[in-house]
Design a protein around this motif. Structure first.
Motif, mmCIF file in Angstrom:
data_model
loop_
_atom_site.group_PDB
_atom_site.id
_atom_site.type_symbol
_atom_site.label_atom_id
_atom_site.label_comp_id
_atom_site.label_asym_id
_atom_site.label_seq_id
_atom_site.Cartn_x
_atom_site.Cartn_y
_atom_site.Cartn_z
ATOM 1 N N LEU A 112 0.845 -1.191 0.000
ATOM 2 C CA LEU A 112 0.000 0.000 0.000
ATOM 3 C C LEU A 112 0.883 1.245 0.000
ATOM 4 O O LEU A 112 0.656 2.187 -0.744
ATOM 5 C CB LEU A 112 -0.919 0.008 1.224
ATOM 6 N N ARG A 113 1.906 1.186 0.844
ATOM 7 C CA ARG A 113 2.812 2.332 0.947
ATOM 8 C C ARG A 113 3.458 2.629 -0.415
ATOM 9 O O ARG A 113 3.546 3.764 -0.849
ATOM 10 C CB ARG A 113 3.855 2.004 2.012
ATOM 11 N N GLU A 114 3.918 1.575 -1.086
ATOM 12 C CA GLU A 114 4.514 1.746 -2.413
ATOM 13 C C GLU A 114 3.503 2.336 -3.382
ATOM 14 O O GLU A 114 3.804 3.226 -4.167
ATOM 15 C CB GLU A 114 4.997 0.396 -2.948
ATOM 16 N N ASP A 115 2.301 1.819 -3.309
ATOM 17 C CA ASP A 115 1.230 2.241 -4.201
ATOM 18 C C ASP A 115 0.905 3.724 -4.005
ATOM 19 O O ASP A 115 0.713 4.458 -4.962
ATOM 20 C CB ASP A 115 -0.004 1.394 -3.887
ATOM 21 N N LEU A 116 0.883 4.134 -2.734
ATOM 22 C CA LEU A 116 0.507 5.517 -2.417
ATOM 23 C C LEU A 116 1.441 6.529 -3.058
ATOM 24 O O LEU A 116 1.049 7.653 -3.334
ATOM 25 C CB LEU A 116 0.525 5.729 -0.898
ATOM 26 N N ASP A 117 2.687 6.116 -3.271
ATOM 27 C CA ASP A 117 3.652 7.045 -3.843
ATOM 28 C C ASP A 117 3.496 7.193 -5.347
ATOM 29 O O ASP A 117 4.120 8.025 -5.965
ATOM 30 C CB ASP A 117 5.080 6.569 -3.537
ATOM 31 N N LYS A 118 2.664 6.342 -5.937
ATOM 32 C CA LYS A 118 2.561 6.373 -7.401
ATOM 33 C C LYS A 118 1.620 7.477 -7.847
ATOM 34 O O LYS A 118 0.697 7.873 -7.142
ATOM 35 C CB LYS A 118 2.071 5.023 -7.914
ATOM 36 N N GLY A 119 1.866 7.943 -9.057
ATOM 37 C CA GLY A 119 1.075 9.038 -9.601
ATOM 38 C C GLY A 119 -0.405 8.736 -9.664
ATOM 39 O O GLY A 119 -1.243 9.630 -9.509
ATOM 40 N N VAL A 120 -0.723 7.465 -9.853
ATOM 41 C CA VAL A 120 -2.134 7.123 -10.031
ATOM 42 C C VAL A 120 -2.946 7.448 -8.779
ATOM 43 O O VAL A 120 -4.135 7.734 -8.844
ATOM 44 C CB VAL A 120 -2.279 5.642 -10.444
ATOM 45 N N PHE A 121 -2.275 7.472 -7.625
ATOM 46 C CA PHE A 121 -3.021 7.800 -6.414
ATOM 47 C C PHE A 121 -3.434 9.262 -6.369
ATOM 48 O O PHE A 121 -4.408 9.612 -5.716
ATOM 49 C CB PHE A 121 -2.251 7.384 -5.153
ATOM 50 N N ASP A 122 -2.690 10.108 -7.076
ATOM 51 C CA ASP A 122 -3.137 11.488 -7.210
ATOM 52 C C ASP A 122 -4.484 11.526 -7.911
ATOM 53 O O ASP A 122 -5.351 12.329 -7.576
ATOM 54 C CB ASP A 122 -2.122 12.292 -8.026
ATOM 55 N N ILE A 192 -0.209 1.495 9.341
ATOM 56 C CA ILE A 192 1.226 1.787 9.335
ATOM 57 C C ILE A 192 1.645 2.244 7.944
ATOM 58 O O ILE A 192 2.411 3.189 7.787
ATOM 59 C CB ILE A 192 2.039 0.545 9.767
ATOM 60 N N GLY A 193 1.072 1.590 6.931
ATOM 61 C CA GLY A 193 1.385 1.970 5.556
ATOM 62 C C GLY A 193 1.011 3.408 5.243
ATOM 63 O O GLY A 193 1.693 4.085 4.478
ATOM 64 N N THR A 194 -0.061 3.900 5.841
ATOM 65 C CA THR A 194 -0.480 5.270 5.535
ATOM 66 C C THR A 194 0.288 6.308 6.351
ATOM 67 O O THR A 194 0.325 7.460 5.966
ATOM 68 C CB THR A 194 -1.984 5.486 5.784
ATOM 69 N N VAL A 195 0.889 5.894 7.477
ATOM 70 C CA VAL A 195 1.614 6.889 8.273
ATOM 71 C C VAL A 195 3.125 6.864 8.053
ATOM 72 O O VAL A 195 3.794 7.874 8.242
ATOM 73 C CB VAL A 195 1.334 6.761 9.795
ATOM 74 N N ALA A 196 3.650 5.707 7.611
ATOM 75 C CA ALA A 196 5.104 5.604 7.480
ATOM 76 C C ALA A 196 5.591 6.403 6.287
ATOM 77 O O ALA A 196 4.835 6.728 5.391
ATOM 78 C CB ALA A 196 5.507 4.140 7.337
ATOM 79 N N ARG A 197 6.885 6.705 6.314
ATOM 80 C CA ARG A 197 7.427 7.561 5.271
ATOM 81 C C ARG A 197 7.777 6.814 4.003
ATOM 82 O O ARG A 197 7.779 7.387 2.922
ATOM 83 C CB ARG A 197 8.682 8.273 5.782
ATOM 84 N N SER A 198 8.130 5.555 4.144
ATOM 85 C CA SER A 198 8.509 4.812 2.943
ATOM 86 C C SER A 198 8.153 3.344 3.124
ATOM 87 O O SER A 198 7.911 2.887 4.238
ATOM 88 C CB SER A 198 10.006 4.935 2.697
ATOM 89 N N ALA A 199 8.150 2.628 2.019
ATOM 90 C CA ALA A 199 7.835 1.205 2.071
ATOM 91 C C ALA A 199 8.839 0.471 2.958
ATOM 92 O O ALA A 199 8.486 -0.442 3.691
ATOM 93 C CB ALA A 199 7.846 0.621 0.663
ATOM 94 N N ARG A 200 10.090 0.938 2.894
ATOM 95 C CA ARG A 200 11.105 0.275 3.698
ATOM 96 C C ARG A 200 10.824 0.441 5.183
ATOM 97 O O ARG A 200 10.988 -0.487 5.968
ATOM 98 C CB ARG A 200 12.475 0.846 3.345
ATOM 99 N N SER A 201 10.401 1.629 5.569
ATOM 100 C CA SER A 201 10.135 1.816 6.994
ATOM 101 C C SER A 201 8.910 1.024 7.427
ATOM 102 O O SER A 201 8.839 0.566 8.561
ATOM 103 C CB SER A 201 10.001 3.299 7.333
ATOM 104 N N VAL A 202 7.938 0.849 6.525
ATOM 105 C CA VAL A 202 6.799 -0.002 6.858
ATOM 106 C C VAL A 202 7.305 -1.394 7.192
ATOM 107 O O VAL A 202 6.921 -2.003 8.199
ATOM 108 C CB VAL A 202 5.799 -0.109 5.682
ATOM 109 N N GLN A 203 8.224 -1.877 6.356
ATOM 110 C CA GLN A 203 8.748 -3.213 6.561
ATOM 111 C C GLN A 203 9.490 -3.302 7.881
ATOM 112 O O GLN A 203 9.300 -4.236 8.659
ATOM 113 C CB GLN A 203 9.685 -3.561 5.409
ATOM 114 N N GLY A 204 10.308 -2.287 8.164
ATOM 115 C CA GLY A 204 11.067 -2.278 9.406
ATOM 116 C C GLY A 204 10.172 -2.285 10.628
ATOM 117 O O GLY A 204 10.323 -3.119 11.525
ATOM 118 N N ILE A 205 9.201 -1.373 10.631
ATOM 119 C CA ILE A 205 8.283 -1.274 11.765
ATOM 120 C C ILE A 205 7.514 -2.583 11.932
ATOM 121 O O ILE A 205 7.396 -3.129 13.032
ATOM 122 C CB ILE A 205 7.291 -0.105 11.559
ATOM 123 N N SER A 206 7.027 -3.100 10.816
ATOM 124 C CA SER A 206 6.212 -4.311 10.874
ATOM 125 C C SER A 206 7.006 -5.488 11.428
ATOM 126 O O SER A 206 6.509 -6.269 12.234
ATOM 127 C CB SER A 206 5.694 -4.660 9.482
#
Lengths: 285, 345
Positions: A112-122, A192-206
């Motif tokens: 989700l985090r990765e997806d959110l960064d994509k243009g299509v989410f705009d 977590i995916g919506t609050v974390a800064r990057s996909a990597r940090s989501v993975q770390g936190i998780s």
């Protein structure tokens, strides 16, 4: 006065030029209805499923982990914990099911985090659509993942000689419970995916949440063998409830209060994290 | 009856920490026009557009789209707009048809309607060949066109276009311009941002110039250009000179029809290259047409930008974030004469 439409779609495709904007303004609606929310959620689920089919490599971990971990844990710990591999399996398999389902939840948040960064989410954000659909859609698609993960674990177990006492029905019940719980818990990782800064940090936190939760539970060892304080923790650990409930269903074919507890925990997770996720998604940029 | 403006913004502000990315911008876009927001990289164009399109929180001031308040009723506003972002906002993993179908479904079209709309739009944008290809295989120009098509599914009355041709080659750029012009023929209102002065000149009915988050000028491209002087060779013929002959000479030399101004004996000749003025003058003398005065004014909005902001449009991308010591106070009707900022470098 505009005429009453048979179906209240907001704007229909018309070949004619755009009409007076005042008419269109009058036709706009203040909020999304429940029916629209559902159909948008399913449209987003369709998108997620398409993407899964186009990128099958993402099923690698979902498929590989149950196979690898089941075999590894069974042969490494089997003798030490239960005397032999075969008697360890009824204890282990439900544990692995819980573990794989939880790891799969982590993938939900990361993607989700990765997806959110994509243009299509705009574009999704700029559309007059429900704010929950972009979150709930992929989670419906993820049910497929949980199903694959849980089923493969049982298959692997059977291949190693596991003969669940609960029979087919018991195992099916256990799989359904695991899938539902996985879906419910995934809302936490979505948040977590919506609050974390990057996909990597989501993975770390998780990882930091998941590792203690799965290993400080009764998933791989009998809780009685643990020191008192740890045993106390495993008793309140939600993962233990899921594991116990799956064991009851798969090994004994009985519906126990553990199943109820697990469902309740799932419900609580959804009630807490679904609204949090939506709020955070709305604020997100 | 189109009394309500498509966009009405008063004192828009967006802060990012200390930086005021958008600083007290007023804007009025009338229904049915192409309005261009012109400015260099980092001027705050995209930020302003995102606020109007409900994608960014409005920190100060207010904005209305066709009379609907953006902050109070974002869901209504979203039903009135189409947004085409600077970075193609379509799904890379899906095909062109799938993308349009999905966006149609998300906006309440039935599956069959969404499919036929997708087919119609792909045809309209010359993408039917690529209909079943994934976007990751699309070229930049195709992506932009699909992106624009995706904004038109429900035929919203207002379209936001964020730098529609940035990064496109000249030919694709021309195609995009044609498409944009057609949209307005369909009755759309368009708000586009651009850093290309000629693009604003080509497309926009009215333009505002933004620099460091502030509006430094507003008007038609011609008005703006006339602030620095006309982009033409201005000829004043001597009394009694043969105007018809003069026109014929200019037409022969430049293959360009001169425009007679209301004052008698004056001709305005559009020039593509300034030094062709000499050719015209020589030809006129050979033809025996006496000229009383000659004036060659430098063209393009570049000049406007330079005189309005005191710096070059292209050269300023980096200093954009340094605050705005050198900018002019925002004004409603700035005139060139009183906007000569000192530079702080």
């Amino acid at each position: 006065m505009s005429t009453v439409l048979t179906e209240p779609t907001a704007v229909r495709p018309r070949p004619a030029p755009v009409t007076d904007p005042a008419v269109i303004v009058a036709r706009t609606r203040a909020r999304v209805g429940l029916g629209d929310t559902l159909s948008q959620t399913f449209a987003m689920a369709w998108r997620a499923l398409k993407k899964m089919r186009r990128n099958p490599e993402q099923f690698f971990d979902v498929a590989l982990q149950p196979l690898l971990f089941t075999a590894m844990f069974a042969y490494v710990f089997g003798g030490a914990i239960s005397g032999d591999v075969h008697s360890y399996l009824p204890l282990l398999i439900p544990g692995i099911v819980a573990q794989t389902v939880l790891t799969t939840c982590m993938a939900t948040g990361t993607q989700l985090r990765e997806d959110l960064d994509k243009g299509v989410f705009d574009r999704f954000r700029s559309l007059p659509m429900s704010r929950i659909a972009p979150l709930a859609g992929p989670m419906i698609a993820d049910l497929v993942r949980y199903l694959i993960a849980a089923s493969l674990t049982y298959l692997m177990g059977v291949a190693l000689g596991y003969r669940p006492g609960g029979g087919v029905l018991g195992v099916l019940g256990a799989i359904v419970l695991a899938v539902l719980t996985g879906w419910a818990i995934a809302w936490a990782f979505t948040w977590i995916g919506t609050v974390a800064r990057s996909a990597r940090s989501v993975q770390g936190i998780s990882m930091m949440i998941l590792f203690p939760l799965t290993f400080l539970s009764n998933a791989f060892v009998p809780a009685k063998t643990l020191p008192g304080w740890l045993e106390a923790f495993t008793k309140v650990n939600p993962v233990s409830h899921l594991v116990s409930a799956t064991r009851d269903l798969a090994n004994n074919g009985v519906l126990t209060w553990q199943v109820g507890w697990t469902l309740l925990i799932g419900l609580v997770m959804v009630v807490i994290f679904m609204p949090l996720s939506v709020v955070s998604y709305k604020r997100h940029l | 009856m189109t009394s309500v403006p498509a966009v009405q913004a008063d004192g828009l502000v967006k802060r990012f920490g200390e930086l005021r990315a958008v600083d007290q911008i007023d804007l009025e876009v009338r229904h049915g026009e192409i309005f261009g927001v012109l400015g260099p990289n980092g001027a705050g164009k995209t930020t302003m557009l995102k606020m109007l399109a409900t994608l960014l929180h409005i920190d100060g001031g207010r904005a209305e789209i066709f009379g609907v308040d953006v902050a109070a009723e974002p869901h209504r506003v979203r039903q009135l707009i189409g947004v085409t972002g600077q970075y193609a906002s379509v799904d890379e993993d899906l095909t062109a048809t799938e993308n349009l179908w999905l966006f149609g479904r998300l906006q309440g079209l039935r599956s069959a309607d969404a499919r036929s709309t997708a087919r119609r739009l792909l045809e309209q944008f010359g993408l039917q060949e690529a209909a079943e290809r994934r976007i990751s295989e699309f070229s930049g120009g195709m992506r932009r066109r699909l992106d624009l098509a995706a904004s038109l599914i429900t035929r919203p009355p207002l379209i936001f276009l964020d730098e529609p041709t940035t990064g496109l080659d000249p030919r694709t750029r021309g195609q995009m311009w044609d498409t944009i012009r057609e949209l307005v023929n369909d009755g759309c209102t368009l708000l586009l941002t651009t850093q290309y002065l000629d693009e604003a000149d080509q497309l926009a009915d009215r333009v505002c110039v933004i620099d460091h988050g502030r509006k430094v000028a507003e008007g038609t491209p011609d008005q703006l250009k006339s602030q620095v002087g006309d982009s033409t060779l201005q000829l004043e013929l001597a009394p009694g000179a043969d105007q018809a002959l003069a026109r014929a000479v200019v037409l022969r030399v430049l293959d360009e029809e001169p425009v007679a101004t209301p004052e008698s004996g004056r001709l305005n000749v559009p020039l593509d290259v300034a030094d062709r003025a000499a050719d015209v003058l020589i030809a006129l003398r050979e033809a025996g047409v006496a000229v009383a005065s000659v004036n060659v004014a430098k063209p393009t909005l570049d000049e406007v930008f330079l005189s309005l902001t005191g710096h070059d449009a292209d050269a300023d991308a980096d200093s954009a974030a340094d605050g705005h010591a050198g900018t002019v106070p925002g004004q409603d009707q700035p005139s060139l004469d009183d906007t000569t900022p000192e530079m702080s470098r």
